[in-house]
Design a protein around this motif. Structure first.
Motif, short mmCIF file in Angstrom:
data_model
loop_
_atom_site.label_atom_id
_atom_site.label_comp_id
_atom_site.label_asym_id
_atom_site.label_seq_id
_atom_site.Cartn_x
_atom_site.Cartn_y
_atom_site.Cartn_z
N GLU A 281 0.66 -1.62 0.08
CA GLU A 281 0.14 0.24 0.48
C GLU A 281 1.04 1.06 0.44
N ARG A 282 1.79 1.38 0.80
CA ARG A 282 2.40 2.64 0.90
C ARG A 282 3.25 2.45 -0.52
N LEU A 283 3.62 1.26 -0.71
CA LEU A 283 4.57 1.48 -2.46
C LEU A 283 3.73 2.77 -3.74
N LEU A 284 2.29 1.60 -3.30
CA LEU A 284 1.20 2.32 -4.32
C LEU A 284 0.56 3.65 -4.27
N LYS A 285 0.67 4.34 -3.10
CA LYS A 285 -0.05 5.49 -2.56
C LYS A 285 0.07 6.18 -4.01
N PRO A 286 1.32 6.85 -4.15
CA PRO A 286 1.36 7.65 -5.06
C PRO A 286 0.74 7.96 -6.48
N LEU A 287 0.76 6.24 -6.43
CA LEU A 287 0.09 5.87 -7.60
C LEU A 287 -1.55 6.09 -7.49
N PHE A 288 -2.33 5.12 -6.51
CA PHE A 288 -3.26 5.98 -5.77
C PHE A 288 -3.85 7.34 -5.87
N ASP A 289 -3.17 7.91 -5.52
CA ASP A 289 -3.70 9.82 -5.24
C ASP A 289 -3.83 10.27 -6.63
N THR A 290 -2.94 9.37 -7.52
CA THR A 290 -3.39 9.88 -9.17
C THR A 290 -4.76 9.39 -10.13
N LEU A 291 -4.85 7.94 -9.44
CA LEU A 291 -5.98 7.73 -9.73
C LEU A 291 -7.72 7.40 -9.13
N ASP A 292 -7.84 8.14 -7.86
CA ASP A 292 -8.83 8.40 -6.98
C ASP A 292 -9.07 6.73 -6.69
N ALA A 293 -10.09 7.07 -6.09
CA ALA A 293 -10.79 5.65 -5.47
C ALA A 293 -11.01 4.73 -6.69
N PRO A 294 -11.05 3.79 -6.26
CA PRO A 294 -11.53 2.82 -7.19
C PRO A 294 -12.82 2.30 -7.94
N VAL A 295 -13.42 1.61 -8.95
CA VAL A 295 -15.10 1.80 -8.42
C VAL A 295 -15.09 0.14 -8.16
N ALA A 296 -14.56 -0.69 -8.54
CA ALA A 296 -14.44 -2.41 -8.34
C ALA A 296 -13.02 -2.93 -7.92
N GLY A 297 -12.90 -4.33 -7.44
CA GLY A 297 -11.38 -4.75 -7.26
C GLY A 297 -11.08 -4.51 -6.07
N ALA A 298 -10.26 -5.48 -5.84
CA ALA A 298 -9.10 -5.80 -4.11
C ALA A 298 -7.89 -6.07 -4.71
N LEU A 299 -7.13 -5.75 -3.52
CA LEU A 299 -5.74 -5.94 -3.31
C LEU A 299 -5.79 -6.22 -2.16
N THR A 300 -5.21 -7.82 -1.55
CA THR A 300 -5.08 -8.28 -0.62
C THR A 300 -3.61 -9.21 -0.38
N GLU A 301 -3.66 -9.78 0.76
CA GLU A 301 -2.35 -10.89 0.60
C GLU A 301 -3.12 -12.17 0.44
N MET A 302 -2.57 -13.00 -0.26
CA MET A 302 -3.45 -14.95 -0.39
C MET A 302 -1.95 -15.33 -0.78
N PRO A 303 -2.45 -16.71 -0.99
CA PRO A 303 -1.15 -17.56 -1.32
C PRO A 303 -1.04 -17.18 -3.00
N PHE A 304 -0.07 -17.10 -3.55
CA PHE A 304 0.85 -17.35 -4.68
C PHE A 304 -0.26 -17.81 -5.53
N ALA A 305 -0.65 -18.94 -4.91
CA ALA A 305 -1.50 -20.10 -5.74
C ALA A 305 -2.49 -19.31 -6.53
N GLN A 306 -3.05 -18.76 -5.41
CA GLN A 306 -4.63 -18.00 -6.22
C GLN A 306 -4.42 -16.67 -6.67
N ALA A 307 -3.18 -15.91 -6.79
CA ALA A 307 -3.26 -15.13 -6.98
C ALA A 307 -2.58 -14.77 -8.81
N GLY A 308 -3.13 -15.66 -10.05
CA GLY A 308 -3.27 -15.25 -10.92
C GLY A 308 -4.55 -15.10 -10.98
#
Length: 462
Positions: A281-308
């Protein structure tokens, strides 16, 4: 040999003494299913489709094609198909999907037809992960073609992880290719694709990645004029553990897309971070500040097997698609304007189309001294323009849209491509540097001087 019934009989006759798997000829019930590639733009009508059950079948198929005097083609899933196998012997390896993990050495032995989902599942219990692509894609074709995945910025191309391979050559003989045995063949395999033989079994390195912070977010496409240039400035400052792509996309008009999103346009951010959610979240914050709030989707910690699926969504069905790739050292404002005009709000972007800006660099740009001929390692960005062709009547406008954007981007691009994303078999040479192309042709002359393995992204012998 152009007469298909005669070719079919010749192939079947040559296969009978030594081939253990099923052989499907035109008119057989399974023929029209097994001949199909995932990339439906390539329509093959082979003389026979042979279903391999082991390495001996691969050897028998190579010898049978030579004896019958017909072209030889190889297919696991057919994601990378670029030429039809008309009148030839099409060897399917999809039944050869075993994976054996050696956790102590962090390696996996993979059979020719295994999907990345097979490798990911086998490695996950040990807290390990391969340098994989989309889970439904074949591991062999992806790896030999170079292979850029969501861990590649941290660990390199999939081809860089190849330790050794058991290769059936054009003479039907089985050889080991490794740093110690047949090192010139080993070098050529790591990016030279299927030009030098069939990798019946191969060993790849695995990496200690159990969980990632990953997923995708959808933003209003109106943010693209500001968001795209900001992304191009932000991405090169990020550590190798963080892989991202920014897409301007038009959603498919029907299922499995949820009703509110069908046919709509979005700006999509795809993320895979080998680290904690807090640091991500810290690394992505400058990008989020430009893109504003998402309308859908999520970023979460997960097993790599679920990432694709979390990153790219559910796997699409087989399709006809038109895809163009351009590589860039830098993307000027004129390039950004061209992309936004082609795919932005109110554009004429076709249904089911994307313009993807992917960040490369990291470990991919810093290979070891013995690295193979994987394309253009010095480029930090690609732009991949993709559009589905749902019906033949749509082919011309879809191609006009994608090729039109390519023409506007071409003055700023390097002229190079990347084999795994290249759908035009006439442009194979552009996937390599001139020095590597010359060396690959020399290797081809050594290992396949008659160009037996040619129904592919072909590298002719020098």
């Amino acid at each position: 040999m152009t007469d298909r019934p005669q070719a079919s009989e010749a192939v079947a006759r040559a296969l009978r003494p030594a081939f253990a798997g099923a052989v499907h000829l035109p008119g057989d019930e399974a023929y029209d299913t097994e001949r199909l590639a995932w990339m439906r733009a390539v329509e093959s009508c082979p003389a026979a489709v042979a279903m391999a059950t082991g390495t001996e079948d691969i050897q028998a198929a190579v010898r049978a094609a030579r004896e019958a005097g017909v072209p030889f083609a190889l297919q696991g899933t057919g994601h990378g198909a670029v030429h039809p196998s008309d009148g030839g012997l099409l060897l399917r390896t999809s039944a050869l999907n075993a994976v054996t993990v050696a956790p102590a050495s962090r390696t996996a032995v993979v059979q020719a037809g295994a999907l990345w989902s097979d490798v990911i599942a086998a490695a996950a219990p040990f807290g390990l992960a391969p340098l994989s692509g989309t889970p439904m894609v074949g591991a062999a074709g992806f790896t030999l073609g170079g292979g850029i995945g969501w861990l590649s910025r941290e660990f390199g191309y999939a081809a860089d992880s190849l330790v050794s391979a058991e290769v059936v050559g054009a003479d039907g003989q089985l050889r080991i290719a490794s740093a110690a045995e047949n090192p010139d063949l080993y070098w050529a395999l790591r990016g030279g694709s299927g030009n030098f033989g069939v990798a019946a079994e191969f060993t790849v390195r695995l990496y200690p990645v159990a969980t990632v912070y990953a997923g995708h977010l959808l933003f209003d496409l109106d943010r693209a004029p500001e968001g795209v240039p900001h992304y191009l400035e932000w991405a090169p400052q990020q550590p190798g553990q963080l892989s991202t792509a920014l897409l301007m996309m038009r959603m498919p008009p029907g299922p499995p897309v949820p009703e509110p999103f069908r046919g709509k346009q979005f700006l999509c951010l795809r993320v895979c971070f080998d680290g904690s959610a807090t640091e991500g979240e810290r690394l992505l914050k400058p990008l989020f500040d430009t893109l504003d709030a998402p309308v859908a989707g999520a970023l979460t910690e997960m097993p790599f097997a679920q990432a694709g699926p979390a990153i790219a969504g559910p796997p699409p069905p087989p399709m006809v698609a038109h895809q163009v790739i351009d590589l860039f050292h830098t993307v000027p404002q004129a390039g950004v304007d061209a992309m936004v005009a082609a795919a932005g709000t109110g554009s004429a972007a076709p249904p089911m189309s994307t313009v993807e800006i992917r960040h490369w660099s990291g470990a991919m740009a810093t290979p070891g001294p013995d690295a193979g001929p994987v394309g253009h390692r010095d480029v930090p960005f690609s732009v991949i323009t993709t559009a589905m062709i749902p019906a033949p009547a749509m082919a011309a406008p879809v191609r006009e849209w994608a090729d039109g954007l390519h023409a506007r981007l071409e003055p700023f691009a390097t002229g190079g491509t990347f084999l795994n994303f290249l759908t035009d078999g006439s442009k194979t040479r552009t996937a390599y540097t001139e020095a590597n192309w010359s060396r690959l042709q020399e290797a081809k002359r050594t290992w396949d001087p008659e160009n037996f393995f040619r129904v592919n992204h072909n590298i002719p012998p020098r």
